[in-house]
Enzyme design. Structure first.
Site, PDB file in Angstrom:
ATOM      1  CG  ASP A   9      33.026  33.061  44.452  1.00 21.22           C
ATOM      2  OD1 ASP A   9      33.074  32.323  43.463  1.00 21.22           O
ATOM      3  OD2 ASP A   9      32.893  32.623  45.614  1.00 21.22           O
ATOM      4  CG  ASP A 103      29.431  30.682  44.055  1.00 22.59           C
ATOM      5  OD1 ASP A 103      30.038  30.334  43.015  1.00 22.59           O
ATOM      6  OD2 ASP A 103      29.973  30.765  45.176  1.00 22.59           O
ATOM      7  CD  GLU A 104      32.991  31.676  40.053  1.00 21.98           C
ATOM      8  OE1 GLU A 104      34.026  32.090  39.521  1.00 21.98           O
ATOM      9  OE2 GLU A 104      32.961  30.734  40.859  1.00 21.98           O
TER      10      GLU A 104
END
Ligand code: DCP
Ligand code: CA
Ligand code: CA
Length: 366
Positions: A9, A103-104
């Site tokens: 993340d 974002d992960e």
């Protein structure tokens, strides 16, 4: 054999991209999105978080907590670009990647392209690779299941690397506050607290049957989590098909202006969801259900993604004004995006190139 799963993340994602691209913002408390007067903060730099500024906080409140706070306009294209870039980095390490938001991602590295037996080493290498190639830091969590890998990645942010070894998993789970469990939101957490369930160990207080009786299907999930059981695979081909928001109308709506107010709320929700997921779609549809359950849908497809707040809002209104015969009574209004995640042709950005007039003249009122 137990699996080896990494959850990656990015740290303060939107804010870190802004600080990377605008050196004058480095080391400063910044908030992406919102302003002193309106809107909510999408995210804040770690410098701003010290003051208590966080995601989803109204801009005015953030400014009050941190008078030095600098508000920055979001640049979704820049974030999407990084999202694609990190995905490409992950592909150097394993083929089993499940991107879960902008974002992960989860990576199954039980078998990996480095033939590295230690998942922690793979995670470390990925963190270095991401930093080197994007100039941005990320945190990583390593464990034998998705749930623990995800919790682990959040433990030592920013730039953290946490391993939850299978031997330590039960002890870890027992001490974990229930809010941290996958699938336990605010409402479920307060329900559980009334039952005296505050941390992982307390989840064992109920029998399987009691869990099912009180929490239905999710009950079994919680029952299993308490025992460290989470068999969800890393779904590398899993793809979301649509992003949609619907609202059932409680009262009869007879004015177009009232309908526009409802649409505005739906638009805002859709924008939030698109931002969280990190990509838009090329087709937007508007759905209207009348009181007598007749459904009408209107769609528009573009060459480029509809993903920025302006584009989402413009297309939504355009669809609304396409409705020629508005039902006398509307029961439900919905907006959805489909044709998601199609890679854009090289060299084209995701901004739509269709010019929109600033103000729409409603063609039809009722
Ligand atoms: N985001 C948003 N609105 C929210 C939450 C997040 O627009 N309510 C956006 C901005 C974030 C990005 O999504 O930068 C990723 O969300 P995260 O929850 O992963 O938060 P950050 O990456 O910002 O911070 P952290 O370092 O805690 O992961
Ligand atoms: Ca993040
Ligand atoms: Ca995230």
């Amino acid at each position: 054999m137990l699996r080896k799963i990494i959850h990656i993340d990015m740290d303060a994602f939107f804010a870190s991209v802004e600080q990377r691209d605008r050196p004058e913002l480095r080391g400063k408390p910044i908030a992406v999105g919102g302003s002193e007067w309106r809107g909510v903060v999408s995210t804040a730099s770690y410098e701003a978080r010290i003051f208590g500024v966080k995601s989803a906080m109204p801009g005015w409140q953030a400014k009050k907590l941190c008078p030095e706070l600098i508000f920055v306009e979001p640049r979704f294209e820049a974030y999407q670009k990084v999202s694609v870039q990190i995905r490409e980095i992950f592909e150097k390490y394993t083929e089993q990647i499940e991107s879960v938001s902008i974002d992960e991602a989860y990576l199954d590295v039980t078998e990996n392209l480095l033939n590295e037996p230690l998942a922690m080493s793979v995670a470390q290498k990925i963190q270095e690779d991401v930093l080197l190639n994007t100039g941005l830091s990320c945190s990583a969590g390593v464990s034998y299941c998705k749930f623990l890998a995800k919790v682990a990645s959040d433990l030592k942010k920013p730039r953290g690397l946490t391993v939850i070894h299978p031997d330590k998993a039960i002890e870890f789970i027992h001490n974990l506050p229930i809010e941290k469990f996958h699938g336990i939101g605010k409402v479920t957490a307060s329900k559980m607290k009334l039952l005296g369930i505050h941390k992982g160990a307390d989840l064992n207080k109920l029998s399987k049957l009691q869990w099912v009786k009180r929490f239905g299907k999710s009950g079994i999930w919680f029952y299993n989590l308490a025992k460290g059981i989470d068999d969800r695979p890393v779904l590398s081909f899993h793809q979301r098909k649509s992003i949609g928001v619907e609202r059932t109308l409680e009262q009869k709506i007879s004015e177009l202006t009232e309908l526009e107010l409802v649409l505005e709320k739906i638009i805002q929700k859709l924008i939030e969801r698109v931002q969280r997921i990190g990509y838009g779609g090329r087709t937007m549809s508007l759905k209207l259900k009348s009181a007598d359950f007749v459904i009408q849908t209107f769609s528009k497809t573009y060459v480029h993604w509809i993903s920025t707040p302006t584009d989402i809002s413009n297309v939504a209104y355009e669809l609304l004004y396409q409705v020629k015969t508005m039902p006398a009574e509307i029961r439900l209004l919905g907006l959805s995006l489909t044709n998601l995640n199609d890679p854009l042709p090289q060299g084209q950005n995701s901004q739509m190139r269709i010019p929109f007039p600033d103000i729409y003249e409603p063609r039809n009122s009722f």
